[in-house]
Design a protein around this motif. Structure first.
Motif, short mmCIF file in Angstrom:
data_model
loop_
_atom_site.label_atom_id
_atom_site.label_comp_id
_atom_site.label_asym_id
_atom_site.label_seq_id
_atom_site.Cartn_x
_atom_site.Cartn_y
_atom_site.Cartn_z
N ALA A 168 10.44 -2.25 1.94
CA ALA A 168 10.68 -2.74 3.29
C ALA A 168 12.05 -2.32 3.81
CB ALA A 168 10.56 -4.26 3.31
N GLU A 169 12.99 -2.05 2.90
CA GLU A 169 14.35 -1.66 3.28
C GLU A 169 14.54 -0.14 3.36
OE1 GLU A 169 16.82 -3.65 4.04
OE2 GLU A 169 16.57 -5.59 3.05
N VAL A 229 10.36 -7.61 -11.12
CA VAL A 229 10.44 -6.17 -10.84
C VAL A 229 9.61 -5.83 -9.61
CG1 VAL A 229 9.87 -3.88 -11.73
CG2 VAL A 229 10.91 -5.57 -13.25
N GLN A 230 8.39 -6.36 -9.55
CA GLN A 230 7.53 -6.07 -8.40
C GLN A 230 8.12 -6.63 -7.11
OE1 GLN A 230 5.29 -4.02 -7.91
NE2 GLN A 230 3.51 -4.74 -6.79
N ASN A 231 8.69 -7.82 -7.16
CA ASN A 231 9.35 -8.36 -5.97
C ASN A 231 10.44 -7.42 -5.47
OD1 ASN A 231 7.84 -10.72 -5.94
ND2 ASN A 231 9.63 -12.07 -5.86
N LEU A 232 11.28 -6.97 -6.40
CA LEU A 232 12.35 -6.05 -6.02
C LEU A 232 11.78 -4.79 -5.40
CD1 LEU A 232 15.49 -5.23 -8.14
CD2 LEU A 232 14.18 -3.39 -7.09
N TRP A 233 10.71 -4.27 -5.98
CA TRP A 233 10.11 -3.02 -5.53
C TRP A 233 9.57 -3.13 -4.12
CZ3 TRP A 233 7.65 -0.18 -10.19
CH2 TRP A 233 7.61 1.20 -9.95
N LEU A 234 8.90 -4.23 -3.83
CA LEU A 234 8.33 -4.41 -2.50
C LEU A 234 9.43 -4.64 -1.46
CD1 LEU A 234 5.21 -6.59 -3.34
CD2 LEU A 234 5.27 -4.14 -2.83
N GLU A 248 0.81 -1.23 0.00
CA GLU A 248 0.00 0.00 0.00
C GLU A 248 0.84 1.27 0.00
OE1 GLU A 248 -2.32 -0.76 3.44
OE2 GLU A 248 -3.56 -2.30 2.46
N THR A 249 2.07 1.22 0.49
CA THR A 249 2.90 2.43 0.57
C THR A 249 4.02 2.45 -0.46
OG1 THR A 249 4.39 1.49 2.27
CG2 THR A 249 2.41 2.65 3.04
N ARG A 250 4.08 1.44 -1.31
CA ARG A 250 5.05 1.47 -2.41
C ARG A 250 4.75 2.63 -3.33
NH1 ARG A 250 5.23 1.39 -7.28
NH2 ARG A 250 2.96 1.28 -7.26
N ARG A 251 5.77 3.35 -3.74
CA ARG A 251 5.57 4.50 -4.63
C ARG A 251 6.57 4.46 -5.78
NH1 ARG A 251 1.52 4.33 -2.66
NH2 ARG A 251 0.56 5.68 -1.09
N ASP A 252 6.17 5.05 -6.89
CA ASP A 252 7.09 5.27 -8.01
C ASP A 252 7.83 6.57 -7.70
OD1 ASP A 252 8.42 5.20 -10.37
OD2 ASP A 252 6.66 5.39 -11.65
N VAL A 253 9.08 6.46 -7.29
CA VAL A 253 9.82 7.62 -6.79
C VAL A 253 10.45 8.37 -7.96
CG1 VAL A 253 11.70 8.38 -5.29
CG2 VAL A 253 10.26 6.45 -4.62
N ARG A 254 10.27 9.68 -7.95
CA ARG A 254 10.82 10.51 -9.01
C ARG A 254 11.86 11.51 -8.51
NH1 ARG A 254 5.65 9.26 -10.14
NH2 ARG A 254 5.20 8.61 -12.28
N GLY A 255 11.63 12.11 -7.37
CA GLY A 255 12.54 13.18 -6.97
C GLY A 255 12.94 13.19 -5.51
N TYR A 300 5.48 10.16 -0.86
CA TYR A 300 4.12 10.69 -0.91
C TYR A 300 3.16 9.71 -0.24
CZ TYR A 300 5.33 14.46 -4.13
OH TYR A 300 5.86 15.60 -4.69
N ARG A 301 2.19 10.26 0.48
CA ARG A 301 1.19 9.41 1.14
C ARG A 301 0.30 8.71 0.12
NH1 ARG A 301 0.86 10.41 6.63
NH2 ARG A 301 1.88 12.33 7.35
N GLU A 302 0.10 9.36 -1.02
CA GLU A 302 -0.65 8.78 -2.13
C GLU A 302 0.24 8.84 -3.36
OE1 GLU A 302 -3.59 7.42 -1.89
OE2 GLU A 302 -3.90 7.96 0.21
#
Length: 235
Positions: free
Chosen positions: A158-159, A149-154, A28-35, A199-201
């Motif tokens: 957590a890290e 990719v999704q495994n790595l992202w999650l 739920e808190t995974r984000r596509d980080v840009r900046g 970001y929260r969302e």
């Protein structure tokens, strides 16, 4: 040869409440980080954990079609950034005039600031000519790579590590910069680095680009329905 019984099956009960909550929190808190990347380099041991999580993904026919190219060299990263910037100018021009200012405000700059880039590829030849489970859908190898990719992202979430997926580039540019063979497909170019704020969302929702769809509008029972709720004809 049959697998040893002690390795064949294991208990598959639910996680504890805390373990289950941690999994859902990562999702739920995974984000596509840009900046929001910090310049601190990632320790090698941490990078190995992220790659191990990716490598644990499911794959059709257990073909494990992925490779991971780690890019830290400044000159090569500069070339990737230039390739992105050329494509980003092309992308901006594709949107209507009234959307371009908002597009520019999104500042898709993770590729400029993240200390590590990872290119995730898919080798369709890895499982041989005929792959169990891919006989009728040749794209299953790519879908498997996306699971990695999704495994790595999650695992990264957590890290305390942020990940951004760079999709704005010409395939031939990145292929030339990284020396990727012609038969290997580029699936994801990721920016990876520590973050201390997220970001929260989703950022695109926060900045008004697009809002999350209502899940209830996306779930059908038994067969396809159109927007008016009419069901598809069944044989």
């Amino acid at each position: 040869m049959q697998p040893d019984d002690k390795h064949a099956l294991a208990h598959a009960g639910p996680f504890s409440d805390d373990e289950r909550a941690a999994v859902y929190r990562a999702i739920e808190t995974r984000r596509d980080v840009r900046g929001q990347f910090l310049p601190e380099p990632l320790p090698d041991a941490l990078v190995k954990r992220l790659l191990a999580a990716a490598h644990a993904a499911p794959s059709v026919g257990f073909m494990q079609p992925w490779n991971f190219i780690l890019i830290r060299d400044g000159e090569r990263r500069c070339r990737l950034r230039e390739a992105f910037e050329r494509a980003n100018r092309e992308a901006e021009a594709m949107f209507p005039d009234e959307r371009r200012a908002l597009y520019r405000s999104l500042k898709l700059e993770g590729i400029r600031t993240a200390p590590l880039s990872i290119c995730v590829t898919c080798d369709p030849a890895r499982g041989g000519g005929v792959v169990l489970g891919r006989t009728h859908n040749p794209r299953m190898d790519v879908y498997s790579t996306v699971c990695a990719v999704q495994n790595l992202w999650l695992a990264a979430r957590a890290e305390g590590v942020g990940v951004g997926w760079v999709s704005i580039f010409r395939d031939e540019d990145v292929r030339a910069i990284l020396g990727i063979p012609p038969h290997v497909e580029i699936v994801a170019l990721l920016c990876v680095g520590f973050v201390d704020r997220l970001y929260r969302e989703p950022e695109l929702a926060v900045k008004g680009w697009r809002q999350r769809l209502d899940l209830a509008d996306l779930v059908f029972e038994e067969c396809w329905e159109d927007r008016a709720g009419n069901r598809a004809s069944e044989p």
